[in-house]
Design an enzyme around this catalytic site. Structure first.
Site, PDB file in Angstrom:
ATOM      1  N   GLN A 122     -11.673   6.897  -5.633  1.00  0.00           N
ATOM      2  CA  GLN A 122     -12.231   7.471  -4.439  1.00  0.00           C
ATOM      3  C   GLN A 122     -13.631   8.002  -4.775  1.00  0.00           C
ATOM      4  OE1 GLN A 122     -11.110   7.154  -1.440  1.00  0.00           O
ATOM      5  NE2 GLN A 122      -8.991   6.508  -1.783  1.00  0.00           N
TER       6      GLN A 122
ATOM      7  N   ASP B  98      -7.899  -7.373   0.812  1.00  0.00           N
ATOM      8  CA  ASP B  98      -6.938  -7.561   1.908  1.00  0.00           C
ATOM      9  C   ASP B  98      -7.609  -7.154   3.206  1.00  0.00           C
ATOM     10  OD1 ASP B  98      -6.473  -4.457   1.503  1.00  0.00           O
ATOM     11  OD2 ASP B  98      -5.496  -5.023   3.402  1.00  0.00           O
TER      12      ASP B  98
ATOM     13  N   ASP C 166       0.866  -1.172   0.000  1.00  0.00           N
ATOM     14  CA  ASP C 166       0.000   0.000   0.000  1.00  0.00           C
ATOM     15  C   ASP C 166       0.910   1.232   0.000  1.00  0.00           C
ATOM     16  OD1 ASP C 166      -2.954   1.046   1.939  1.00  0.00           O
ATOM     17  OD2 ASP C 166      -2.211   1.552  -0.060  1.00  0.00           O
ATOM     18  N   SER C 167       0.339   2.384  -0.340  1.00  0.00           N
ATOM     19  CA  SER C 167       1.176   3.564  -0.625  1.00  0.00           C
ATOM     20  C   SER C 167       1.486   4.387   0.620  1.00  0.00           C
ATOM     21  CB  SER C 167       0.460   4.456  -1.639  1.00  0.00           C
ATOM     22  OG  SER C 167      -0.909   4.600  -1.271  1.00  0.00           O
ATOM     23  N   GLY C 168       0.834   4.088   1.738  1.00  0.00           N
ATOM     24  CA  GLY C 168       1.185   4.724   3.003  1.00  0.00           C
ATOM     25  C   GLY C 168       0.250   5.816   3.461  1.00  0.00           C
ATOM     26  N   GLY C 169      -0.471   6.449   2.545  1.00  0.00           N
ATOM     27  CA  GLY C 169      -1.323   7.580   2.921  1.00  0.00           C
ATOM     28  C   GLY C 169      -2.396   7.192   3.924  1.00  0.00           C
ATOM     29  N   PHE C 170      -3.026   6.062   3.678  1.00  0.00           N
ATOM     30  CA  PHE C 170      -4.107   5.615   4.574  1.00  0.00           C
ATOM     31  C   PHE C 170      -3.554   5.376   5.975  1.00  0.00           C
ATOM     32  CE2 PHE C 170      -8.257   3.869   5.362  1.00  0.00           C
ATOM     33  CZ  PHE C 170      -8.062   2.911   6.343  1.00  0.00           C
TER      34      PHE C 170
ATOM     35  N   CYS D 199      -6.930 -27.480  13.484  1.00  0.00           N
ATOM     36  CA  CYS D 199      -8.139 -28.321  13.531  1.00  0.00           C
ATOM     37  C   CYS D 199      -7.805 -29.796  13.409  1.00  0.00           C
ATOM     38  CB  CYS D 199      -9.110 -27.914  12.419  1.00  0.00           C
ATOM     39  SG  CYS D 199      -9.775 -26.261  12.684  1.00  0.00           S
TER      40      CYS D 199
ATOM     41  N   CYS E 151     -12.389 -28.536   8.801  1.00  0.00           N
ATOM     42  CA  CYS E 151     -11.209 -27.778   8.388  1.00  0.00           C
ATOM     43  C   CYS E 151      -9.958 -28.662   8.429  1.00  0.00           C
ATOM     44  CB  CYS E 151     -11.010 -26.574   9.328  1.00  0.00           C
ATOM     45  SG  CYS E 151      -9.551 -25.606   8.939  1.00  0.00           S
TER      46      CYS E 151
ATOM     47  N   GLY F 157     -11.498   4.086  -0.211  1.00  0.00           N
ATOM     48  CA  GLY F 157     -12.474   4.929   0.477  1.00  0.00           C
ATOM     49  C   GLY F 157     -13.648   4.184   1.082  1.00  0.00           C
TER      50      GLY F 157
ATOM     51  N   ASP G  82      -2.580   8.092  -2.297  1.00  0.00           N
ATOM     52  CA  ASP G  82      -3.922   8.678  -2.337  1.00  0.00           C
ATOM     53  C   ASP G  82      -4.298   9.207  -0.962  1.00  0.00           C
ATOM     54  OD1 ASP G  82      -6.162   5.912  -1.628  1.00  0.00           O
ATOM     55  OD2 ASP G  82      -4.077   6.198  -1.051  1.00  0.00           O
TER      56      ASP G  82
ATOM     57  N   CYS H 111      -6.768 -27.557   8.564  1.00  0.00           N
ATOM     58  CA  CYS H 111      -5.565 -26.815   8.989  1.00  0.00           C
ATOM     59  C   CYS H 111      -4.930 -27.522  10.181  1.00  0.00           C
ATOM     60  CB  CYS H 111      -5.946 -25.380   9.345  1.00  0.00           C
ATOM     61  SG  CYS H 111      -6.510 -25.150  11.033  1.00  0.00           S
TER      62      CYS H 111
ATOM     63  N   HIS I 126      -5.293 -21.010  11.425  1.00  0.00           N
ATOM     64  CA  HIS I 126      -6.649 -21.484  11.098  1.00  0.00           C
ATOM     65  C   HIS I 126      -7.424 -20.419  10.319  1.00  0.00           C
ATOM     66  CE1 HIS I 126     -10.718 -22.948  11.208  1.00  0.00           C
ATOM     67  NE2 HIS I 126     -11.056 -21.743  11.634  1.00  0.00           N
TER      68      HIS I 126
HETATM   69  C1  AFQ Z   1      -9.776  -1.470   6.789  1.00  0.00           C
HETATM   70  N1  AFQ Z   1     -10.441  -0.595   5.854  1.00  0.00           N
HETATM   71  C2  AFQ Z   1      -9.728   0.016   4.892  1.00  0.00           C
HETATM   72  N2  AFQ Z   1      -8.418  -0.177   4.661  1.00  0.00           N
HETATM   73  C3  AFQ Z   1      -8.095   0.656   3.645  1.00  0.00           C
HETATM   74  C4  AFQ Z   1      -6.847   0.871   3.052  1.00  0.00           C
HETATM   75  C5  AFQ Z   1      -5.640   0.067   3.510  1.00  0.00           C
HETATM   76  C6  AFQ Z   1      -5.715  -1.329   2.926  1.00  0.00           C
HETATM   77  N3  AFQ Z   1      -4.871  -2.279   3.678  1.00  0.00           N
HETATM   78  C7  AFQ Z   1      -3.450  -2.032   3.557  1.00  0.00           C
HETATM   79  C8  AFQ Z   1      -2.636  -2.975   4.406  1.00  0.00           C
HETATM   80  C9  AFQ Z   1      -2.921  -2.804   5.898  1.00  0.00           C
HETATM   81  C10 AFQ Z   1      -1.611  -2.475   6.546  1.00  0.00           C
HETATM   82  C11 AFQ Z   1      -0.532  -2.759   5.554  1.00  0.00           C
HETATM   83  C12 AFQ Z   1      -1.164  -2.719   4.202  1.00  0.00           C
HETATM   84  C13 AFQ Z   1      -6.770   1.866   2.029  1.00  0.00           C
HETATM   85  N4  AFQ Z   1      -5.548   2.131   1.439  1.00  0.00           N
HETATM   86  C14 AFQ Z   1      -5.464   3.114   0.523  1.00  0.00           C
HETATM   87  N5  AFQ Z   1      -4.276   3.408  -0.032  1.00  0.00           N
HETATM   88  N6  AFQ Z   1      -6.554   3.845   0.112  1.00  0.00           N
HETATM   89  C15 AFQ Z   1      -7.799   3.612   0.615  1.00  0.00           C
HETATM   90  O1  AFQ Z   1      -8.766   4.287   0.222  1.00  0.00           O
HETATM   91  C16 AFQ Z   1      -7.935   2.579   1.638  1.00  0.00           C
HETATM   92  C17 AFQ Z   1      -9.176   2.318   2.232  1.00  0.00           C
HETATM   93  C18 AFQ Z   1      -9.245   1.353   3.246  1.00  0.00           C
HETATM   94  N7  AFQ Z   1     -10.260   0.942   4.027  1.00  0.00           N
END
Ligand code: AFQ
Length: 373
Positions: A190, A267, A93-97, A310, A305, A217, A147, A307, A336
């Site tokens: 978004q 994810d 992921d790009s880090g912004g979130f 289990c 299961c 988003g 983003d 695993c 599990h």
């Molecule tokens: C849990 N809900 C949620 N997660 C979002 C995430 C994170 C997804 N998970 C990344 C991993 C978790 C830690 C390491 C990588 C989002 N990430 C971005 N860039 N943009 C979203 O709109 C965005 C939106 C999200 N909504």
């Protein structure tokens, strides 16, 4: 093994697709669930165990790794795959979130985000250019645009302003990413829960052209009904021949509903994080292994299961090691849960390829007793 990144849809059932993403580091069967390996580890799991659950790809995290041990150090040691002993695909992921949900003293400008590390308070900056540089240093196979994901509640005006910024950042991410054969750059749609804004975002991303498209988003507190409401139209706004990635989702029933609505990749920290708190996810619903009722129960967590937890352990044992806060408790329940999630994905893929998705979904819901089992 291909030197290129490509996606092929092999079967459809309604809006659902079954396919495969080919990358130089291996294939990803879709619909795919991607375990989260935030700090270069899927917590409580050895990489070979993650592989044994059926995962084809895992997630890394720009925000955490730039702070510790730093992307430059990982690059100097041969990149993230070598560093964490995972030679299959990695999406970062790009880090912004994560900045918006973890860091303090955040300052958001057109340039990017300045923030203080949640680990030691040191000052850092993330921008589209810096995020691309970090993800390149890590060596990730699928790179996410930098983003901004607006926190809810947000007015339409705030969502529109944030989406417009993210689209300008998407262009800058594309420009900074450059031409990296075999590596993919995904755009992130978004627009909150507003159809017109989602359409505007999709058009902006199409014009820039990406190897895949995420629905961002969502899963930020809007609730499943509102999320599904957006998924009733948003994925179809994105190019049909590219993978669609729903970020941060979710519980098993969220996953089933998202696949029905055309999502190919997801994810979520839920199976691993809840495993560490003693929550088991099964085909019959959620089981709280901390509950005393399991104290003398010789049965496995889930009879059906395969695993290691289990196959080789009783609920009584899982209850004991969880209550005693023994490390093996986190290991067994995480294994599990990740195994169950991959079993669910395999079932969805099979159902789509045989045109039997409606029956699979009906059976999925019928099996789930309400509450704890
Ligand atoms: C849990 N809900 C949620 N997660 C979002 C995430 C994170 C997804 N998970 C990344 C991993 C978790 C830690 C390491 C990588 C989002 N990430 C971005 N860039 N943009 C979203 O709109 C965005 C939106 C999200 N909504």
């Amino acid at each position: 093994m291909t030197q290129r990144f490509s996606f092929e849809v092999e079967a459809r059932d309604g809006r659902a697709r079954k396919g495969v993403i080919s990358t130089p580091r291996g294939e990803i069967r879709t619909p795919a669930f991607m375990p989260v390996g935030t700090a270069a580890t899927v917590k409580a799991m050895m990489p070979e165990s993650v592989c044994a659950t059926g995962a084809d790809i895992l997630l890394g995290n720009t925000y955490h790794l730039m702070l510790r041990p730093t992307a430059e150090r990982i690059a100097g040691l041969g990149g993230l795959h070598k560093f964490m002993n995972w030679d299959r695909p990695i999406l970062t992921d790009s880090g912004g979130f994560q900045v918006m949900s973890l860091a303090s003293l955040r300052k958001l400008t057109e340039e990017g985000v300045r923030f203080a590390s949640h680990i030691d308070g040191s000052k850092h900056m993330l921008s589209p250019e810096r995020s691309m540089e970090i993800q390149k240093l890590l060596g990730s196979d699928i790179v996410m645009c930098f983003d901004e994901c607006p926190a809810l509640p947000a007015t339409d005006a705030e969502v529109a302003k944030s989406m417009a910024l993210s689209m300008r950042w998407a262009q800058r991410s594309r420009d900074a990413f450059g031409d990296r054969p075999g590596h993919a750059l995904f755009g992130i749609q978004q627009g909150g829960v507003t159809k017109d804004l989602r359409a505007e975002s999709a058009e902006a991303l199409r014009a820039i052209e990406f190897d895949g498209y995420a629905v961002g988003g969502l899963a930020v507190g809007e609730g499943q009904e509102a999320m599904f409401g957006v998924l009733d139209y948003a994925p179809d706004m994105l190019p049909e021949d590219k993978p669609r990635y729903l970020m941060g989702v979710g519980k098993p029933d969220d996953i089933v509903g998202a696949v029905e609505r055309g999502i190919d990749m997801m994810d979520c920290v839920l199976p691993s994080r809840s495993g560490r708190t003693g929550q088991g996810w099964t085909r019959h619903g959620q089981v709280n292994m901390r509950n005393a009722r399991h104290k003398d129960d010789p049965r496995p967590l889930d009879e059906a299961c395969g695993c290691p937890a289990c196959r080789n352990y009783s609920r009584a044992y899982l209850h004991h090691v969880i209550k005693a806060d023994e490390i093996i408790g986190s290991m067994l329940l995480t294994w599990h849960n990740l195994h169950y999630y991959q079993d669910l994905m395999a079932g969805l893929r099979d159902a789509i390829s045989t045109g039997a998705l409606a029956g699979f979904v009906a059976d999925f819901h019928a099996k789930r007793a309400g509450g704890d089992i």
